[in-house]
Structures are given as C-alpha cells and as structure tokens.
Motif scaffolding. Structure first.
Motif: not given
Ligand SMILES: [Zn+2]
Length: 106
Positions: A78, A81, A99, A102
């Motif tokens: 991701c 994050c 992801c 997010c």
């Molecule tokens: Zn993420």
C-alpha cells in the motif's frame, strides 16, 4: 505474491485499453452526419465516448504506475500505510496503489 502474474494481467489490460482508446479517437474524427435529426444522438454519443476516454486514460496512468512499482519491487504494498495489499483486491483491481482500508478512507 506473484508480481509476474500481475505484470502479465496489467500488460494485457493496458493493450486492451490502448486499443479501445484509439478506436474512440477514430470515432471522434469520423465525419459528422449532416442530417439534423441525428445531431442530438451524436452529441450524446460523443459525451459517452469522452467519458470512456477519460476513464481509460486515468486507468492507463494507474497501470503504468503499477508496472513501475513492479519494476521497483514495491508492487502489492500500500502506497499510503505500507502494509501488503490483499491478493483478492489485486485480483479485482490490479493497478490499485492502496489497500482496502486506505482506499476506503479516500
Ligand atoms: Zn493502506
């Protein structure tokens, strides 16, 4: 996570999009029908084509970015994050940089 498999999927999708976009381009440059009755319909078609074209261009940019991430070895992580993106999500949207968590926050 098998990056080569996604690279294959992304390249196939990219070729398909490029194909579709070049057809849209051809439709735009095709001669106009001089019959007045058809003008409204043609204008609607143009708007639809334009939207398809814009969505396609955006997807192409995202696919190129995903291919660059494969090259850099960061594909499947991701961008926000840093956690791994679930394979189920990559199977559904292989060019996604985020992801599920997010993407849901955007
Ligand atoms: Zn993420």
């Amino acid at each position: 996570m098998d990056a080569a498999r996604y690279e294959h999927i992304l390249r196939a999708r990219k070729a398909e999009l490029e194909n579709r976009l070049s057809r849209i381009e051809q439709d735009f440059t095709a001669p106009r029908n001089p019959d007045d009755d058809d003008r409204a319909v043609e204008r609607n078609n143009d708007e639809v084509l334009e939207e398809l074209g814009e969505a396609g261009e955006k997807e192409l940019v995202a696919i190129d970015a995903a291919l660059a991430r494969i090259g850099a070895g960061t594909f499947g992580t991701c961008a926000k994050c840093g956690r791994p993106i679930a394979e189920g999500r990559l199977d559904a949207v292989p060019h996604t940089p985020l992801c599920q968590t997010c993407a849901g926050q955007v």
